[in-house]
Scaffold this active site. Structure first.
Site, short mmCIF file in Angstrom:
data_model
loop_
_atom_site.label_atom_id
_atom_site.label_comp_id
_atom_site.label_asym_id
_atom_site.label_seq_id
_atom_site.Cartn_x
_atom_site.Cartn_y
_atom_site.Cartn_z
N CYS A 115 -16.02 -21.50 -40.30
CA CYS A 115 -16.04 -20.67 -41.37
C CYS A 115 -15.89 -22.43 -42.04
O CYS A 115 -16.43 -22.19 -43.00
CB CYS A 115 -14.87 -20.71 -41.54
N HIS A 255 -12.46 -21.74 -48.95
CA HIS A 255 -12.43 -21.25 -47.72
C HIS A 255 -11.80 -20.44 -48.15
O HIS A 255 -10.84 -20.42 -48.29
CB HIS A 255 -12.46 -21.45 -46.32
N ASN A 285 -13.88 -12.72 -46.01
CA ASN A 285 -13.54 -13.97 -45.28
C ASN A 285 -15.31 -13.68 -44.10
O ASN A 285 -15.06 -12.78 -43.54
CB ASN A 285 -12.71 -13.98 -44.22
O1 UT7 Z 1 -11.07 -18.06 -41.29
C1 UT7 Z 1 -11.16 -18.50 -40.45
C2 UT7 Z 1 -9.34 -18.91 -39.82
N1 UT7 Z 1 -8.78 -17.61 -40.29
C3 UT7 Z 1 -7.43 -18.34 -40.73
O2 UT7 Z 1 -7.70 -18.68 -41.91
C4 UT7 Z 1 -6.70 -16.48 -40.73
C5 UT7 Z 1 -5.47 -16.83 -40.71
N2 UT7 Z 1 -4.77 -15.55 -40.42
C6 UT7 Z 1 -4.31 -15.14 -41.20
O3 UT7 Z 1 -4.38 -14.60 -42.74
C7 UT7 Z 1 -3.01 -13.61 -41.08
O4 UT7 Z 1 -2.17 -14.81 -39.93
C8 UT7 Z 1 -3.36 -12.29 -40.69
C9 UT7 Z 1 -4.25 -12.07 -41.81
C10 UT7 Z 1 -4.39 -12.28 -39.86
C11 UT7 Z 1 -1.90 -11.49 -40.31
O5 UT7 Z 1 -0.93 -12.10 -40.80
P1 UT7 Z 1 0.68 -12.34 -40.84
O6 UT7 Z 1 1.41 -11.76 -42.00
O7 UT7 Z 1 -0.09 -13.08 -39.39
O8 UT7 Z 1 0.67 -11.02 -39.77
P2 UT7 Z 1 0.82 -10.73 -38.22
O9 UT7 Z 1 -0.17 -11.28 -37.23
O10 UT7 Z 1 2.10 -11.42 -37.68
O11 UT7 Z 1 1.94 -9.49 -38.58
C12 UT7 Z 1 3.00 -8.99 -39.11
C13 UT7 Z 1 3.26 -7.90 -38.66
C14 UT7 Z 1 2.94 -7.54 -37.16
O12 UT7 Z 1 3.75 -5.99 -36.95
P3 UT7 Z 1 5.70 -6.61 -36.48
O13 UT7 Z 1 5.80 -6.89 -35.70
O14 UT7 Z 1 6.06 -7.66 -37.82
O15 UT7 Z 1 6.34 -5.33 -36.74
C15 UT7 Z 1 2.16 -6.45 -37.10
O16 UT7 Z 1 1.84 -5.63 -35.81
O17 UT7 Z 1 1.97 -6.83 -39.72
C16 UT7 Z 1 1.93 -6.06 -38.40
N3 UT7 Z 1 0.31 -6.29 -38.69
C17 UT7 Z 1 0.02 -4.91 -39.54
N4 UT7 Z 1 -0.18 -4.36 -39.97
C18 UT7 Z 1 -0.98 -3.45 -41.33
C19 UT7 Z 1 -1.10 -6.66 -38.05
N5 UT7 Z 1 -2.38 -5.95 -38.47
C20 UT7 Z 1 -2.38 -5.42 -39.21
C21 UT7 Z 1 -2.45 -4.23 -40.62
N6 UT7 Z 1 -2.14 -3.21 -40.94
N7 UT7 Z 1 -4.02 -4.58 -40.09
#
Ligand code: UT7
Length: 328
Positions: A115, A255, A285
């Site tokens: 990125c 970004h 992204n």
């Molecule tokens: O550009 C390169 C650098 N990349 C970044 O900067 C990305 C950084 N990371 C992020 O943007 C976020 O971490 C994500 C958008 C990838 C994920 O968001 P999050 O708030 O960190 O979610 P999480 O992975 O902690 O998941 C929270 C909950 C989980 O359920 P439980 O365990 O709380 O019941 C996941 O299983 O959301 C669930 N979950 C989803 N639900 C619906 C994870 N992905 C999804 C999904 N749809 N796509």
């Protein structure tokens, strides 16, 4: 003797026509529009057609820049392409782009910084302009992320899209263009965001050809924490280093990885929302593509002398910020 700076004199962006909406993704993986919108800010992203490779994006970008600047591609001296999704592992996409776009007098190379690819490439390109050896340097940031995404993995397929843009750098004698940069990397972060298979560490074999490890893996939460602290941190650092206050800055060009990371960065810098470029809702992204895509979309609003802070964080880990003064 007048100091030569490297200024952006033309910009062009490209996104493919195909649109993948949150509603489309609801039919592909266990997710929903509400989750994607509130957790990331993304509503839709663009997806390349099967016939399109990164070099086809690059040719569109070079064509657009040459048309706007009224120059022939043969006048370009150098093409640097920030990307992690080149047409081939080798040769470089920059070489293929030059061939397709008619940059017959240019040399060039690809730069792999995920990125941060565009920011890293911009900082290298500007050195060649500043030292006077190259008059027209074209810097591209673009990715065909759909070529390395697993559309069964909801942790990644909701985030990424295809697209990119590029800028022409030329010498400026009014002190406009790139003013300062701070670039960083930390390879110990590689395990949290990477494409594990297909490199020399683990080549694709008959045994692993079906493995999901050939696609992008991301441990979102860990990357998120590093992204918030490092992208905000480096943006504040470049302000402090140059004695800039929030009032001095006309635009933050962050970004586009997650709307929450963008908001955290602008808030640490004390910058109002109306001075922050955001198009993550439309394109998701696009990795190295996000920053030039923003500049392209905001081109009409930019004024000569505007102070812009470009900031990125991504796989590597890589991150950085650039302070530039808009030149036209
Ligand atoms: O550009 C390169 C650098 N990349 C970044 O900067 C990305 C950084 N990371 C992020 O943007 C976020 O971490 C994500 C958008 C990838 C994920 O968001 P999050 O708030 O960190 O979610 P999480 O992975 O902690 O998941 C929270 C909950 C989980 O359920 P439980 O365990 O709380 O019941 C996941 O299983 O959301 C669930 N979950 C989803 N639900 C619906 C994870 N992905 C999804 C999904 N749809 N796509």
């Amino acid at each position: 003797m007048t100091k030569i700076t490297a200024a952006i004199t033309a910009i062009h962006g490209y996104v493919p026509d195909g649109v993948l909406t949150n509603q489309d993704l609801e039919k592909m993986v266990e997710t929903n529009d509400e989750w994607i919108t509130t957790r990331t800010g993304i509503k839709e992203r663009r997806i390349a057609s099967p016939e399109q490779a990164l070099s086809d994006f690059g040719k569109e970008i070079v064509d657009g820049i040459c048309e706007k600047r009224g120059i022939d591609p043969a006048e370009i001296d150098m093409v640097i392409c920030g990307t992690i999704t080149a047409d081939y592992r080798f040769p470089a996409a920059a070489n293929v782009i030059c061939d397709k776009a008619g940059c017959v007098n240019a040399w060039g190379f690809d730069l792999s910084a995920a990125c941060s690819g565009f920011i890293y490439a911009l900082d290298i390109g500007r050195v060649y302009v500043e030292n006077g050896t190259h008059k027209k340097v074209l810097v591209i940031g673009a990715d065909v992320m759909s070529s390395i995404i697993n559309y069964k993995d909801r942790a990644t397929c909701i985030i990424f899209g295809d697209g990119g843009g590029g800028v022409l750098l030329e010498a400026n004698e009014e002190g406009l263009g790139v003013q300062d940069s701070i670039l960083k990397s930390d390879g110990s972060g590689r395990e949290y965001l990477l494409q594990r298979l297909g490199g020399s560490a683990q080549p694709i074999t008959k045994e692993n050809a079906e493995s999901p490890e050939q696609y992008v893996f991301q441990e979102g939460k860990t990357v998120f924490k590093h992204a918030v602290s490092n992208m905000a941190g480096i943006s504040v650092e470049i302000m402090e280093k140059n004695g800039l206050t929030a009032d001095d800055i006309d635009w933050l060009v962050p970004h586009q990885a997650n709307r929450r990371i963008i908001d955290a960065t602008s808030s640490r810098m004390g910058i109002d929302n109306d001075k922050v470029m955001i198009n993550i809702d439309k394109y998701g992204n696009t990795t190295a593509g996000t920053i030039p895509l923003l500049l392209w979309e905001w081109e009409d609003k930019l004024k000569k002398g505007d102070n812009l802070i470009l900031a990125s964080f991504g796989g590597g880990f890589t991150w950085g910020s650039i302070w530039l003064k808009w030149a036209y």
